[in-house]
Design a protein around this motif. Sequence first.
Motif, PDB file in Angstrom:
ATOM      1  N   TYR A 128      22.889 -42.232  78.842  1.00 19.62           N
ATOM      2  CA  TYR A 128      21.521 -42.147  79.362  1.00 19.62           C
ATOM      3  C   TYR A 128      20.577 -43.189  78.773  1.00 19.62           C
ATOM      4  O   TYR A 128      19.489 -43.394  79.301  1.00 19.62           O
ATOM      5  CB  TYR A 128      20.953 -40.744  79.121  1.00 19.62           C
ATOM      6  CG  TYR A 128      21.766 -39.682  79.816  1.00 19.62           C
ATOM      7  CD1 TYR A 128      21.628 -39.462  81.174  1.00 19.62           C
ATOM      8  CD2 TYR A 128      22.696 -38.922  79.118  1.00 19.62           C
ATOM      9  CE1 TYR A 128      22.387 -38.499  81.822  1.00 19.62           C
ATOM     10  CE2 TYR A 128      23.460 -37.956  79.754  1.00 19.62           C
ATOM     11  CZ  TYR A 128      23.296 -37.751  81.106  1.00 19.62           C
ATOM     12  OH  TYR A 128      24.050 -36.800  81.734  1.00 19.62           O
ATOM     13  N   GLY A 129      20.962 -43.825  77.683  1.00 21.56           N
ATOM     14  CA  GLY A 129      20.128 -44.832  77.045  1.00 21.56           C
ATOM     15  C   GLY A 129      19.193 -44.223  76.014  1.00 21.56           C
ATOM     16  O   GLY A 129      18.792 -43.060  76.132  1.00 21.56           O
ATOM     17  N   PRO A 130      18.820 -45.006  75.016  1.00 23.90           N
ATOM     18  CA  PRO A 130      17.977 -44.487  73.940  1.00 23.90           C
ATOM     19  C   PRO A 130      16.528 -44.232  74.357  1.00 23.90           C
ATOM     20  O   PRO A 130      15.825 -43.462  73.705  1.00 23.90           O
ATOM     21  CB  PRO A 130      18.052 -45.574  72.866  1.00 23.90           C
ATOM     22  CG  PRO A 130      18.416 -46.814  73.608  1.00 23.90           C
ATOM     23  CD  PRO A 130      19.245 -46.381  74.773  1.00 23.90           C
ATOM     24  N   ASP A 131      16.074 -44.868  75.432  1.00 22.90           N
ATOM     25  CA  ASP A 131      14.685 -44.707  75.847  1.00 22.90           C
ATOM     26  C   ASP A 131      14.499 -43.680  76.955  1.00 22.90           C
ATOM     27  O   ASP A 131      13.392 -43.500  77.445  1.00 22.90           O
ATOM     28  CB  ASP A 131      14.108 -46.054  76.290  1.00 22.90           C
ATOM     29  CG  ASP A 131      13.975 -47.021  75.123  1.00 22.90           C
ATOM     30  OD1 ASP A 131      13.732 -46.538  73.997  1.00 22.90           O
ATOM     31  OD2 ASP A 131      14.110 -48.235  75.328  1.00 22.90           O
ATOM     32  N   SER A 132      15.554 -42.992  77.340  1.00 22.57           N
ATOM     33  CA  SER A 132      15.440 -41.946  78.346  1.00 22.57           C
ATOM     34  C   SER A 132      14.947 -40.660  77.676  1.00 22.57           C
ATOM     35  O   SER A 132      14.976 -40.534  76.445  1.00 22.57           O
ATOM     36  CB  SER A 132      16.795 -41.691  79.004  1.00 22.57           C
ATOM     37  OG  SER A 132      17.705 -41.167  78.050  1.00 22.57           O
ATOM     38  N   LEU A 133      14.529 -39.706  78.469  1.00 19.41           N
ATOM     39  CA  LEU A 133      14.123 -38.402  77.929  1.00 19.41           C
ATOM     40  C   LEU A 133      15.277 -37.780  77.143  1.00 19.41           C
ATOM     41  O   LEU A 133      15.098 -37.315  76.013  1.00 19.41           O
ATOM     42  CB  LEU A 133      13.681 -37.462  79.059  1.00 19.41           C
ATOM     43  CG  LEU A 133      13.404 -36.020  78.637  1.00 19.41           C
ATOM     44  CD1 LEU A 133      12.158 -35.955  77.779  1.00 19.41           C
ATOM     45  CD2 LEU A 133      13.279 -35.115  79.852  1.00 19.41           C
ATOM     46  N   ILE A 134      16.459 -37.811  77.713  1.00 19.16           N
ATOM     47  CA  ILE A 134      17.630 -37.222  77.061  1.00 19.16           C
ATOM     48  C   ILE A 134      17.954 -37.959  75.758  1.00 19.16           C
ATOM     49  O   ILE A 134      18.210 -37.341  74.725  1.00 19.16           O
ATOM     50  CB  ILE A 134      18.830 -37.219  78.024  1.00 19.16           C
ATOM     51  CG1 ILE A 134      18.544 -36.259  79.174  1.00 19.16           C
ATOM     52  CG2 ILE A 134      20.127 -36.876  77.313  1.00 19.16           C
ATOM     53  CD1 ILE A 134      19.430 -36.436  80.370  1.00 19.16           C
ATOM     54  N   GLY A 135      17.919 -39.269  75.785  1.00 21.05           N
ATOM     55  CA  GLY A 135      18.193 -40.062  74.588  1.00 21.05           C
ATOM     56  C   GLY A 135      17.184 -39.810  73.486  1.00 21.05           C
ATOM     57  O   GLY A 135      17.548 -39.685  72.318  1.00 21.05           O
ATOM     58  N   ARG A 136      15.922 -39.719  73.854  1.00 24.59           N
ATOM     59  CA  ARG A 136      14.887 -39.471  72.841  1.00 24.59           C
ATOM     60  C   ARG A 136      14.966 -38.061  72.284  1.00 24.59           C
ATOM     61  O   ARG A 136      14.833 -37.856  71.070  1.00 24.59           O
ATOM     62  CB  ARG A 136      13.508 -39.743  73.431  1.00 24.59           C
ATOM     63  CG  ARG A 136      13.241 -41.218  73.601  1.00 24.59           C
ATOM     64  CD  ARG A 136      11.895 -41.494  74.187  1.00 24.59           C
ATOM     65  NE  ARG A 136      11.651 -42.926  74.163  1.00 24.59           N
ATOM     66  CZ  ARG A 136      10.766 -43.536  74.919  1.00 24.59           C
ATOM     67  NH1 ARG A 136      10.026 -42.846  75.759  1.00 24.59           N
ATOM     68  NH2 ARG A 136      10.615 -44.833  74.832  1.00 24.59           N
ATOM     69  N   VAL A 137      15.172 -37.079  73.155  1.00 23.40           N
ATOM     70  CA  VAL A 137      15.300 -35.700  72.663  1.00 23.40           C
ATOM     71  C   VAL A 137      16.515 -35.591  71.747  1.00 23.40           C
ATOM     72  O   VAL A 137      16.452 -34.978  70.674  1.00 23.40           O
ATOM     73  CB  VAL A 137      15.396 -34.692  73.838  1.00 23.40           C
ATOM     74  CG1 VAL A 137      15.765 -33.305  73.335  1.00 23.40           C
ATOM     75  CG2 VAL A 137      14.077 -34.634  74.594  1.00 23.40           C
ATOM     76  N   ALA A 138      17.619 -36.190  72.139  1.00 22.01           N
ATOM     77  CA  ALA A 138      18.827 -36.160  71.311  1.00 22.01           C
ATOM     78  C   ALA A 138      18.590 -36.845  69.964  1.00 22.01           C
ATOM     79  O   ALA A 138      19.044 -36.357  68.925  1.00 22.01           O
ATOM     80  CB  ALA A 138      19.989 -36.819  72.044  1.00 22.01           C
ATOM     81  N   SER A 139      17.861 -37.947  69.973  1.00 19.68           N
ATOM     82  CA  SER A 139      17.585 -38.671  68.730  1.00 19.68           C
ATOM     83  C   SER A 139      16.733 -37.837  67.779  1.00 19.68           C
ATOM     84  O   SER A 139      17.031 -37.743  66.586  1.00 19.68           O
ATOM     85  CB  SER A 139      16.872 -39.993  69.032  1.00 19.68           C
ATOM     86  OG  SER A 139      17.692 -40.836  69.778  1.00 19.68           O
ATOM     87  N   VAL A 140      15.680 -37.237  68.306  1.00 23.72           N
ATOM     88  CA  VAL A 140      14.818 -36.408  67.463  1.00 23.72           C
ATOM     89  C   VAL A 140      15.583 -35.181  66.981  1.00 23.72           C
ATOM     90  O   VAL A 140      15.489 -34.786  65.813  1.00 23.72           O
ATOM     91  CB  VAL A 140      13.529 -36.006  68.214  1.00 23.72           C
ATOM     92  CG1 VAL A 140      12.688 -35.038  67.394  1.00 23.72           C
ATOM     93  CG2 VAL A 140      12.706 -37.242  68.565  1.00 23.72           C
ATOM     94  N   MET A 141      16.373 -34.590  67.859  1.00 22.88           N
ATOM     95  CA  MET A 141      17.172 -33.415  67.502  1.00 22.88           C
ATOM     96  C   MET A 141      18.172 -33.765  66.397  1.00 22.88           C
ATOM     97  O   MET A 141      18.325 -33.012  65.429  1.00 22.88           O
ATOM     98  CB  MET A 141      17.913 -32.914  68.748  1.00 22.88           C
ATOM     99  CG  MET A 141      18.558 -31.584  68.595  1.00 22.88           C
ATOM    100  SD  MET A 141      19.417 -31.083  70.100  1.00 22.88           S
ATOM    101  CE  MET A 141      18.061 -30.780  71.203  1.00 22.88           C
ATOM    102  N   GLN A 142      18.840 -34.879  66.537  1.00 26.15           N
ATOM    103  CA  GLN A 142      19.829 -35.298  65.554  1.00 26.15           C
ATOM    104  C   GLN A 142      19.182 -35.553  64.196  1.00 26.15           C
ATOM    105  O   GLN A 142      19.756 -35.237  63.160  1.00 26.15           O
ATOM    106  CB  GLN A 142      20.547 -36.558  66.054  1.00 26.15           C
ATOM    107  CG  GLN A 142      21.660 -37.053  65.187  1.00 26.15           C
ATOM    108  CD  GLN A 142      22.934 -36.258  65.303  1.00 26.15           C
ATOM    109  OE1 GLN A 142      23.048 -35.320  66.075  1.00 26.15           O
ATOM    110  NE2 GLN A 142      23.904 -36.615  64.509  1.00 26.15           N
TER     111      GLN A 142
END
Length: 177
Positions: A114-128
């Motif tokens: 999904y890429g790091p700048d997508s909603l999913i990528g950002r939520v996953a990054s913050v979650m991680q």
Amino acid sequence: MNGMLMNLGTLMVPLTVAGIIGYAFVKGVPVFETFVEGAKEGLEVAVNILPALVGLITAVGMFKVSGGLDLLTWALEPFGKLLGLPREVLPLALLRPVSGSGALVIFNDLISTYGPDSLIGRVASVMQGSTETTFYTIALYYGAAGIKNTRHTVPAALSADLTGFIMSAFMVRLFFY
């Protein structure tokens, strides 16, 4: 000036270690003997917690391969939607408290898909970055200390993880969308 700060930064760890060793010599602490004794205790702790870690890693692997993770993700999708979590990050939320390496694999898949700048990528990054591998940490530290009864630790830690999952989605939406 910038080059001098860079050199100071690279010298920080060696200077700190040298300072600790120098202080120990001044205080009369047998540095090498103390280091060897600490290393021996570290190996004993590693041997004591190894069975719990092997069991945890085996269970996570079996859960993923058996399709249990996919089934649980599907079952929790309505709950995730209610909490504002995208369906795609639910496997990460399920594995993060159990396995850091399993969660990292899912995280990498989400970022590459999904890429790091997508909603999913950002939520996953913050979650991680804002949650913990709860069961691994409890198994490691309680096992090392010989504590058998975790009492309120697991419910409190899982509540903190759930809060981190919900707030990661909320904050990403608040700041980026």
